[in-house]
Write a protein that holds these residues in place. Structure first.
Motif, PDB file in Angstrom:
ATOM      1  N   ALA A   1     -23.529  29.005  12.428  1.00 53.12           N
ATOM      2  CA  ALA A   1     -23.267  28.080  13.537  1.00 53.12           C
ATOM      3  C   ALA A   1     -24.388  27.056  13.665  1.00 53.12           C
ATOM      4  O   ALA A   1     -24.146  25.868  13.880  1.00 53.12           O
ATOM      5  N   LEU A   2     -25.639  27.513  13.497  1.00 50.54           N
ATOM      6  CA  LEU A   2     -26.776  26.596  13.537  1.00 50.54           C
ATOM      7  C   LEU A   2     -26.737  25.614  12.372  1.00 50.54           C
ATOM      8  O   LEU A   2     -27.015  24.422  12.536  1.00 50.54           O
TER       9      LEU A   2
ATOM     10  N   THR B   1     -18.678  24.033  14.349  1.00 56.41           N
ATOM     11  CA  THR B   1     -19.835  23.361  14.967  1.00 56.41           C
ATOM     12  C   THR B   1     -20.051  21.968  14.372  1.00 56.41           C
ATOM     13  O   THR B   1     -20.519  21.067  15.071  1.00 56.41           O
ATOM     14  N   GLN B   2     -19.704  21.786  13.092  1.00 52.24           N
ATOM     15  CA  GLN B   2     -19.739  20.443  12.515  1.00 52.24           C
ATOM     16  C   GLN B   2     -18.810  19.508  13.291  1.00 52.24           C
ATOM     17  O   GLN B   2     -19.183  18.381  13.635  1.00 52.24           O
TER      18      GLN B   2
ATOM     19  N   PHE C   1     -20.301  18.609  16.813  1.00 50.40           N
ATOM     20  CA  PHE C   1     -21.535  17.834  16.935  1.00 50.40           C
ATOM     21  C   PHE C   1     -21.539  16.502  16.173  1.00 50.40           C
ATOM     22  O   PHE C   1     -22.518  15.760  16.270  1.00 50.40           O
TER      23      PHE C   1
ATOM     24  N   SER D   1     -24.468  22.921  13.175  1.00 46.77           N
ATOM     25  CA  SER D   1     -24.908  22.073  14.293  1.00 46.77           C
ATOM     26  C   SER D   1     -25.749  20.892  13.823  1.00 46.77           C
ATOM     27  O   SER D   1     -25.904  19.921  14.559  1.00 46.77           O
TER      28      SER D   1
END
Length: 350
Positions: A104-105, A55-56, A59, A108
């Protein structure tokens, strides 16, 4: 650096190191923690470990582009809030799926590119390599401290408590950004205020920037590959337990930084930058050669790691400095986003 630059770089290094300290605390314990949940499989445990980097990578570009349009500080604060929210989700998780969602958050909140662009905004070009080096050293220090602290914190507050701690550190970082980091001046006519896909394409088609993107991809791919193998060598050859590997990493990194600094100072001179960059690549290769030929001996492992990290730390400081010199002023966030996406893909490619 002048007083304003020192204040800005110190505050941003503090933000980065606080956030990364919370993240690094989790890494040595994550696989064991996730495995304790019912239904945990090797695939799910791998997802719990790797989803953050994925996710890094996804985003970094959106955060970088939006920072060109809406400003650096708002995007950093927004990313830190997302990271804190992900930490809370992981702390409250009662299943491995909950851990994966929380991680995952966390990923993000991809602020690395925005911080890099903000450092460039707040420092003069001739001071930028030094600023990037200080940023990198703060991250390295947080990594080493986290390696030492995580076993003790795990016994004291448990893994859930560590996730709560990462959330608190993220909120503290928001305070640092709000009160101690100056806002860069931006001209109303700056095209960055109207950032569009065209600026993204301009950056993506720039051959010099793409060479730097490829360079950071390879650099972090080699670092990840190294840490797939070296921990086992430390256990088997040096006979040092898993919780004591910092006894190897700390002296190696300290010595490598001390030997790297004179080369970094030389590389700050514009006419010598490319020469020092080539030397850093050569040193990195020599470090790998020593490890390949001497991996069965303690001296081969320690010396090889030391030489590798001289080249690695030098490139880690010089590549983003070069990026911010070359990238157009109105699209530094976009260029940094692409650069950091390549960096995280490098970490995930091994």
């Amino acid at each position: 650096m002048n007083a304003v630059e020192r204040k800005a770089v110190t505050a941003l290094a503090g933000v980065f190191s606080l956030r990364m300290f919370g993240l690094f605390l989790v890494l040595p314990l994550m696989a064991i923690y996730a495995n304790a949940f019912e239904g945990a499989t090797p695939l799910m445990i791998g997802l719990a470990l790797g989803i953050y980097g994925l996710t890094q990578a996804i985003f970094q570009i959106p955060f970088g582009m939006l920072s060109d349009r809406w400003g650096r500080k708002p995007l950093i604060i927004f990313g830190l809030l997302i990271f804190a929210g992900g930490s809370v989700v992981a702390a409250l998780a009662e299943s491995v799926e909950g851990i994966i969602i929380g991680r995952a958050l966390q990923g993000s909140g991809a602020i690395a590119a925005v911080v890099l662009a903000l450092v460039a905004d707040l420092t003069r070009e001739q001071q930028r390599t030094k600023a990037m080096a200080l940023l990198g050293m703060s991250i390295g220090a947080s990594f080493l401290f986290a390696l030492m602290a995580s076993p003790f914190l795990d016994q004291w507050i448990g893994m859930s408590g560590i996730f709560w701690l990462t959330a608190v550190l993220s909120i503290l970082s928001i305070g640092v950004v709000g009160f101690f980091v100056p806002a860069p001046t931006q001209n109303a006519s700056d095209p960055g205020l109207k950032a569009t896909k065209r600026y993204f394409l301009d950056v993506l088609q720039d051959a010099q920037l793409l060479r730097l993107d490829l360079g950071i991809f390879i650099l972090h791919m080699t670092l990840t590959a190294l840490f797939v193998v070296v921990p086992f060598l430390i256990i088997e050859v040096l006979e040092i337990g898993r919780n004591s590997h910092w006894q190897v990493y700390i002296p190696v990194l300290i010595v490598s930084i001390l030997l790297m600094v004179p080369l970094l100072i030389l590389g700050m001179k514009r006419q010598r930058t490319i020469d020092v960059l080539r030397l850093a690549i050569a040193v990195l290769g020599i470090g790998f050669l020593i490890l390949v030929t001497g991996w069965t001996t303690a001296s081969g492992i320690v010396v090889g790691l030391g030489v590798f990290f001289i080249g690695f730390n030098l490139l880690e400081a010089m590549l983003p400095s070069l990026l911010t010199r070359i990238a157009p002023g109105y699209a530094k966030g976009t260029a940094s986003g692409i650069y950091n996406t390549f960096e995280f893909w490098g970490c995930l490619s091994v």
